[in-house]
Write an enzyme that holds these catalytic residues in place. Sequence first.
Site, PDB file in Angstrom:
ATOM      1  N   ASP A  15      21.588   7.037 -28.715  1.00  0.00           N
ATOM      2  CA  ASP A  15      22.040   5.688 -29.089  1.00  0.00           C
ATOM      3  C   ASP A  15      22.350   4.804 -27.886  1.00  0.00           C
ATOM      4  O   ASP A  15      22.171   3.594 -27.932  1.00  0.00           O
ATOM      5  CB  ASP A  15      23.263   5.763 -30.016  1.00  0.00           C
ATOM      6  CG  ASP A  15      24.515   6.193 -29.269  1.00  0.00           C
ATOM      7  OD1 ASP A  15      24.555   7.358 -28.830  1.00  0.00           O
ATOM      8  OD2 ASP A  15      25.438   5.378 -29.117  1.00  0.00           O
ATOM      9  N   ASP A  72      24.650   8.213 -23.677  1.00  0.00           N
ATOM     10  CA  ASP A  72      24.977   9.632 -23.872  1.00  0.00           C
ATOM     11  C   ASP A  72      23.772  10.380 -24.433  1.00  0.00           C
ATOM     12  O   ASP A  72      22.682   9.837 -24.528  1.00  0.00           O
ATOM     13  CB  ASP A  72      26.194   9.771 -24.792  1.00  0.00           C
ATOM     14  CG  ASP A  72      26.012   8.968 -26.082  1.00  0.00           C
ATOM     15  OD1 ASP A  72      24.856   8.825 -26.528  1.00  0.00           O
ATOM     16  OD2 ASP A  72      27.010   8.479 -26.645  1.00  0.00           O
ATOM     17  N   TYR A  87      31.298   6.024 -34.104  1.00  0.00           N
ATOM     18  CA  TYR A  87      30.604   5.129 -35.046  1.00  0.00           C
ATOM     19  C   TYR A  87      31.206   5.260 -36.437  1.00  0.00           C
ATOM     20  O   TYR A  87      30.529   5.537 -37.409  1.00  0.00           O
ATOM     21  CB  TYR A  87      29.094   5.414 -35.048  1.00  0.00           C
ATOM     22  CG  TYR A  87      28.440   5.002 -33.757  1.00  0.00           C
ATOM     23  CD1 TYR A  87      28.261   3.656 -33.451  1.00  0.00           C
ATOM     24  CD2 TYR A  87      28.046   5.944 -32.813  1.00  0.00           C
ATOM     25  CE1 TYR A  87      27.692   3.265 -32.246  1.00  0.00           C
ATOM     26  CE2 TYR A  87      27.471   5.558 -31.608  1.00  0.00           C
ATOM     27  CZ  TYR A  87      27.292   4.214 -31.339  1.00  0.00           C
ATOM     28  OH  TYR A  87      26.728   3.821 -30.142  1.00  0.00           O
ATOM     29  N   GLU A 119      27.430  -0.160 -20.354  1.00  0.00           N
ATOM     30  CA  GLU A 119      26.588   0.770 -21.115  1.00  0.00           C
ATOM     31  C   GLU A 119      25.583   0.016 -21.986  1.00  0.00           C
ATOM     32  O   GLU A 119      25.943  -0.905 -22.711  1.00  0.00           O
ATOM     33  CB  GLU A 119      27.456   1.667 -22.010  1.00  0.00           C
ATOM     34  CG  GLU A 119      26.665   2.789 -22.663  1.00  0.00           C
ATOM     35  CD  GLU A 119      27.554   3.831 -23.349  1.00  0.00           C
ATOM     36  OE1 GLU A 119      27.063   4.942 -23.625  1.00  0.00           O
ATOM     37  OE2 GLU A 119      28.734   3.530 -23.621  1.00  0.00           O
TER      38      GLU A 119
END
Length: 489
Positions: A79, A82, A231, A469
């Site tokens: 996603d 990571d 999430y 990120e």
Amino acid sequence: MSMASSSSSCLFGVLTLLLLVVAECNPVNYRDALAKSLLFFQGQRSGRLPPDQQLKWRSNSALFDGRLANVDLSGGYYDAGDNVKFNFPMAFTTTMLSWGTLEYGKRMGPEIKEARAAIRWATDYLLKCATSTPGRLYVGVGDPNVDHKCWERPEDMDTLRTVYWVSPQNPGSDVAAETAAALAAASIVFRTVDPTYSNILLRNAQKVYQFAYQHQGSYSSSLGSAVCPFYCSYSGFKDELLWGAAWLFRATNAVYYYNLVKSLGADDQPDIFSWDNKYAGAHVLLSRRALVNGDKNFEQYKQEAENFMCKILPNSPSSSTQYTQGGLMYKLPDSNLQYVTSITFLLTTYSKYMAATKHTFNCGGGVLVTPNTLRSIAKRQVDYILGENPLKMSYMVGYGPYYPKRIHHRGSSLPSLSAHPQAIGCDGGFQPFYYSMNPNPNILLGAIVGGPNQNDGFPDERGDYSHSEPATYINAALVGPLAYFAATA
């Protein structure tokens, strides 16, 4: 008082002129940005990479995902920075890529092939998740709590690849309905180019939606710390049920889904659109029937879409949206650009629907909104992201002369397998790579990072994940607007 205001307006005029001159010298290259925004998805691929992989510093990874549940769940996307596969944001990414391709595909030129490839990489995986085990929808691979303690390349992963799923006993209407939306939207993308694949996608979208609707409950409650706080479905699952039904209605035109949309209602009036909260997206999607097709049954969604726009426009009496001094929409401190790109998508798309019928609306206080009002704000956001901002920093990696060099991304920040064939273990990546001030050795072309803070500042630090990120859903939402401006600039 009048002298001060006249001198400040004079100064403002000079500044505006200077900015225009700079903009003319460095015109934004939307087509280049579009190509790079799609290339980014190759850097996020999990599984066995195809021969035409262009980002060569990535290699095969996580080939045995699913083995702990005796199924093949290789593929899909990581996603963000990571090595976890979270299906909730991945499915939203897929829906947005598909919507962008449906609305703007004709403007993409040769990039349409790349857009379809990016969608298919996700839908092939989502189909595995939906069909591998009867009564189960797989919704994630990799323990996020373990993964986030490591800094290692996806190619070296030695953390536990725990498999997560929802079922009638442990429901997940949010993740299931979003998966259904993704499969339904993609089915329209492939309808003419690959009708067989399109039918498979649509059939499974209907089954997954049925599961979401019949067994209602939030996947956050069912899976707990496996998905929260990463999430968590903060907005509940009603927005996904509406969103999924809206996409199935668009894909099938069936009265069944129309009735579902009507029964689910759309009372929530947010001022945000994201992987978690889909109401505004559903309203704009459904408003198309009212605006483009003149269908009076969808008037309610047109009104709700316009209420949303009035919350975004800076000069509207009902605006609830902050803007930085440099002109960037500012919603939340963590990864703000995800909201900017998603809302920008809605601005360009609603503007497009309005332009089709020369429609205008009023936000009150004498604020008349034309298609160009929305288009101008959307263009300002896109241009800001691509470098027209106080720092002259492009927030898309590899675009323009000045962009983030130390992004929070394991694969990008660690040497590739060809440069460093020895494995880098769970802790091995922190020293000397994570804590280094050196630029990342691998350029994740096209990645859009979390973005600047509310003062238009950006430290470009690897450890500052809320700003540095990248994420698939930030990029996916901007593909459509980039195609739109590439064709109209």
